[in-house]
Design a protein around this motif. Structure first.
Motif, PDB file in Angstrom:
ATOM      1  N   MET A  16      21.580   0.430  21.546  1.00  0.00           N
ATOM      2  CA  MET A  16      22.220   0.215  22.837  1.00  0.00           C
ATOM      3  C   MET A  16      21.443   0.980  23.909  1.00  0.00           C
ATOM      4  O   MET A  16      20.954   2.069  23.657  1.00  0.00           O
ATOM      5  N   GLU A  20      23.640  -0.365  29.231  1.00  0.00           N
ATOM      6  CA  GLU A  20      24.758  -1.031  28.542  1.00  0.00           C
ATOM      7  C   GLU A  20      25.923  -0.067  28.337  1.00  0.00           C
ATOM      8  O   GLU A  20      27.079  -0.420  28.567  1.00  0.00           O
ATOM      9  N   LEU A  21      25.615   1.172  27.916  1.00  0.00           N
ATOM     10  CA  LEU A  21      26.675   2.162  27.704  1.00  0.00           C
ATOM     11  C   LEU A  21      27.373   2.467  29.016  1.00  0.00           C
ATOM     12  O   LEU A  21      28.602   2.536  29.052  1.00  0.00           O
ATOM     13  N   GLU A  23      27.774   0.614  31.607  1.00  0.00           N
ATOM     14  CA  GLU A  23      28.623  -0.527  31.976  1.00  0.00           C
ATOM     15  C   GLU A  23      29.895  -0.568  31.133  1.00  0.00           C
ATOM     16  O   GLU A  23      30.986  -0.820  31.654  1.00  0.00           O
ATOM     17  N   LYS A  24      29.773  -0.311  29.837  1.00  0.00           N
ATOM     18  CA  LYS A  24      30.940  -0.342  28.950  1.00  0.00           C
ATOM     19  C   LYS A  24      31.909   0.789  29.254  1.00  0.00           C
ATOM     20  O   LYS A  24      33.126   0.605  29.191  1.00  0.00           O
ATOM     21  N   VAL A  25      31.369   1.971  29.576  1.00  0.00           N
ATOM     22  CA  VAL A  25      32.201   3.155  29.809  1.00  0.00           C
ATOM     23  C   VAL A  25      32.762   3.155  31.231  1.00  0.00           C
ATOM     24  O   VAL A  25      33.844   3.672  31.477  1.00  0.00           O
ATOM     25  N   GLN A  50      36.149   6.558  25.965  1.00  0.00           N
ATOM     26  CA  GLN A  50      35.421   5.317  26.221  1.00  0.00           C
ATOM     27  C   GLN A  50      34.028   5.333  25.604  1.00  0.00           C
ATOM     28  O   GLN A  50      33.551   4.314  25.102  1.00  0.00           O
ATOM     29  N   LYS A  53      34.584   4.805  21.917  1.00  0.00           N
ATOM     30  CA  LYS A  53      34.976   3.408  21.689  1.00  0.00           C
ATOM     31  C   LYS A  53      33.759   2.493  21.785  1.00  0.00           C
ATOM     32  O   LYS A  53      33.562   1.612  20.945  1.00  0.00           O
ATOM     33  N   SER A  54      32.919   2.719  22.792  1.00  0.00           N
ATOM     34  CA  SER A  54      31.743   1.879  23.002  1.00  0.00           C
ATOM     35  C   SER A  54      30.692   2.054  21.914  1.00  0.00           C
ATOM     36  O   SER A  54      30.007   1.101  21.545  1.00  0.00           O
TER      37      SER A  54
END
Length: 68
Positions: A16, A20-21, A23-25, A50, A53-54
């Protein structure tokens, strides 16, 4: 005492990117970099949740306590 942050290792293991991280967090890439580089003075539990989780991991996978 110090806390070592292993986000880089987890990103490699999960294939990852920081982008990307972030954006997810839901936090900026700059804040992810501050965490990765050990410059952060604190982290909110909601942010830690978060990130875990990600990355599908436990807090102990990314945080390590090191005694002086």
């Amino acid at each position: 005492m110090s806390i070592k942050v292993h986000i880089d290792r987890m990103l490699v293991e999960r294939e990852m990117s920081v982008t990307e991280l972030s954006e997810k967090v839901g936090i900026t890439m700059a804040n992810i970099s501050i965490l990765k580089n050990g410059k952060a003075k604190a982290i909110r539990f909601s942010t830690l949740e978060q990130i875990c989780k990600s990355l599908h991991c436990q807090p102990s996978d990314i945080l390590e306590y090191i005694e002086d």
